[in-house]
Design an enzyme around this catalytic site. Sequence first.
Site, mmCIF file in Angstrom:
data_model
loop_
_atom_site.group_PDB
_atom_site.id
_atom_site.type_symbol
_atom_site.label_atom_id
_atom_site.label_comp_id
_atom_site.label_asym_id
_atom_site.label_seq_id
_atom_site.Cartn_x
_atom_site.Cartn_y
_atom_site.Cartn_z
ATOM 1 N N GLY A 43 17.193 20.189 13.991
ATOM 2 C CA GLY A 43 15.976 20.946 13.743
ATOM 3 C C GLY A 43 15.777 21.914 14.892
ATOM 4 O O GLY A 43 16.673 22.702 15.182
ATOM 5 N N GLU A 44 14.669 21.799 15.548
ATOM 6 C CA GLU A 44 14.367 22.679 16.674
ATOM 7 C C GLU A 44 13.835 21.805 17.813
ATOM 8 O O GLU A 44 12.748 21.250 17.703
ATOM 9 C CB GLU A 44 13.350 23.751 16.233
ATOM 10 C CG GLU A 44 12.819 24.608 17.333
ATOM 11 C CD GLU A 44 13.914 25.201 18.202
ATOM 12 O OE1 GLU A 44 14.822 25.863 17.682
ATOM 13 O OE2 GLU A 44 13.856 24.974 19.422
ATOM 14 N N SER A 45 14.639 21.711 18.885
ATOM 15 C CA SER A 45 14.312 20.744 19.945
ATOM 16 C C SER A 45 12.993 21.045 20.634
ATOM 17 O O SER A 45 12.254 20.125 21.014
ATOM 18 C CB SER A 45 15.442 20.701 20.967
ATOM 19 O OG SER A 45 15.667 21.982 21.528
ATOM 20 N N CYS A 63 22.587 17.641 17.094
ATOM 21 C CA CYS A 63 22.177 19.019 17.373
ATOM 22 C C CYS A 63 20.881 19.061 18.196
ATOM 23 O O CYS A 63 20.914 18.761 19.385
ATOM 24 C CB CYS A 63 22.093 19.800 16.067
ATOM 25 S SG CYS A 63 22.263 21.576 16.332
ATOM 26 N N ARG A 85 21.625 24.927 25.218
ATOM 27 C CA ARG A 85 20.992 25.131 23.921
ATOM 28 C C ARG A 85 21.493 26.436 23.299
ATOM 29 O O ARG A 85 21.736 27.407 24.013
ATOM 30 C CB ARG A 85 19.487 25.190 24.149
ATOM 31 C CG ARG A 85 18.667 24.928 22.950
ATOM 32 C CD ARG A 85 17.204 24.732 23.313
ATOM 33 N NE ARG A 85 16.395 25.256 22.240
ATOM 34 C CZ ARG A 85 15.782 26.423 22.286
ATOM 35 N NH1 ARG A 85 15.824 27.173 23.363
ATOM 36 N NH2 ARG A 85 15.116 26.834 21.236
ATOM 37 N N ARG A 97 23.318 26.927 15.032
ATOM 38 C CA ARG A 97 22.670 27.233 16.323
ATOM 39 C C ARG A 97 22.830 26.056 17.288
ATOM 40 O O ARG A 97 21.875 25.583 17.901
ATOM 41 C CB ARG A 97 21.191 27.566 16.138
ATOM 42 C CG ARG A 97 20.969 28.765 15.211
ATOM 43 C CD ARG A 97 19.538 29.221 15.253
ATOM 44 N NE ARG A 97 19.207 29.741 16.581
ATOM 45 C CZ ARG A 97 17.975 29.783 17.083
ATOM 46 N NH1 ARG A 97 16.960 29.318 16.391
ATOM 47 N NH2 ARG A 97 17.758 30.284 18.260
ATOM 48 N N HIS A 124 26.455 18.538 12.656
ATOM 49 C CA HIS A 124 25.550 17.895 11.692
ATOM 50 C C HIS A 124 26.337 17.144 10.633
ATOM 51 O O HIS A 124 26.511 17.662 9.525
ATOM 52 C CB HIS A 124 24.741 18.969 10.948
ATOM 53 C CG HIS A 124 23.747 19.708 11.769
ATOM 54 N ND1 HIS A 124 22.441 19.307 11.896
ATOM 55 C CD2 HIS A 124 23.866 20.831 12.502
ATOM 56 C CE1 HIS A 124 21.790 20.159 12.667
ATOM 57 N NE2 HIS A 124 22.626 21.095 13.052
ATOM 58 N N GLU A 155 25.305 14.974 8.826
ATOM 59 C CA GLU A 155 24.366 14.664 7.732
ATOM 60 C C GLU A 155 24.337 15.763 6.670
ATOM 61 O O GLU A 155 23.817 15.525 5.580
ATOM 62 C CB GLU A 155 22.957 14.388 8.290
ATOM 63 C CG GLU A 155 22.173 15.594 8.783
ATOM 64 C CD GLU A 155 22.543 16.067 10.190
ATOM 65 O OE1 GLU A 155 23.556 15.583 10.740
ATOM 66 O OE2 GLU A 155 21.831 16.936 10.724
HETATM 67 N N1 GLN Z 1 18.943 25.487 18.271
HETATM 68 C C1 GLN Z 1 18.220 24.288 17.949
HETATM 69 C C2 GLN Z 1 17.441 23.766 19.139
HETATM 70 O O1 GLN Z 1 17.493 24.304 20.174
HETATM 71 C C3 GLN Z 1 19.146 23.206 17.448
HETATM 72 C C4 GLN Z 1 19.718 23.619 16.110
HETATM 73 C C5 GLN Z 1 19.899 22.504 15.150
HETATM 74 O O2 GLN Z 1 19.455 21.370 15.340
HETATM 75 N N2 GLN Z 1 20.514 22.829 14.054
HETATM 76 O O3 GLN Z 1 16.767 22.781 19.027
#
Ligand code: GLN
Length: 204
Positions: free
Chosen positions: A51-53, A83, A112, A142, A182, A184
């Site tokens: 997701g997005e950390s 990720c 990241r 990403r 990923h 998943e």
């Molecule tokens: N770029 C995302 C982050 O910094 C990680 C990307 C992902 O989980 N697919 O959290």
Amino acid sequence: MTDATPTIGVLALQGDVREHIRHLEAAGARAVPVRRRTELDAVDGLVLPGGESTTMSRLLDVYEMYEPVAARITAGMPVYGSCAGMILLASEVVNTRADATWFSAIDMSVRRNAFGRQVDSFEADLVVDALGPEPVRPVFIRAPWVETVGPDVEVLAQVRASDDREHIVAVRQGNALATSFHPEVTPDVRVHEYFLDMVRAATS
Ligand code: GLN
């Protein structure tokens, strides 16, 4: 006695929760979303999804879940981050927001967005010895990579990126597992089976 069907939580504040739940169930676990303390208390292991950390870090704070998750990790609960989840398990994060927090579960520095902004599905197969001879088809979105690891970290996989250098993309330290990619979002459930074995070993 070993619990053949441990309960594994997926931190469900943000990210690809459903995909992890499906894979954990396919691997043979009982899988539940975790948003609050009482749900965390009921699990034998926890997945931090992709997701997005920085968003997850903020929501961990808002939902008052940072401290409880950190305490379970310190107490030895098995944890797997893919990720964004890998970023949350690092001891150092390069290229993140100043207010972001993470769990320092694995002695590693993670960069990241290292693989760039696009969805990068590697054509090259990746053999991960810990998962057996059949290669993984890693999907990077990403994605971070691992820049340095401490002496207690086991490197499980590396890939050659567009800079023509090998970068670490899967690691384990004790009861903490992390992948840049990923599994998943692919049909392959072997990473989740591997994590389930870690949880079984920890609960036996
Ligand atoms: N770029 C995302 C982050 O910094 C990680 C990307 C992902 O989980 N697919 O959290």
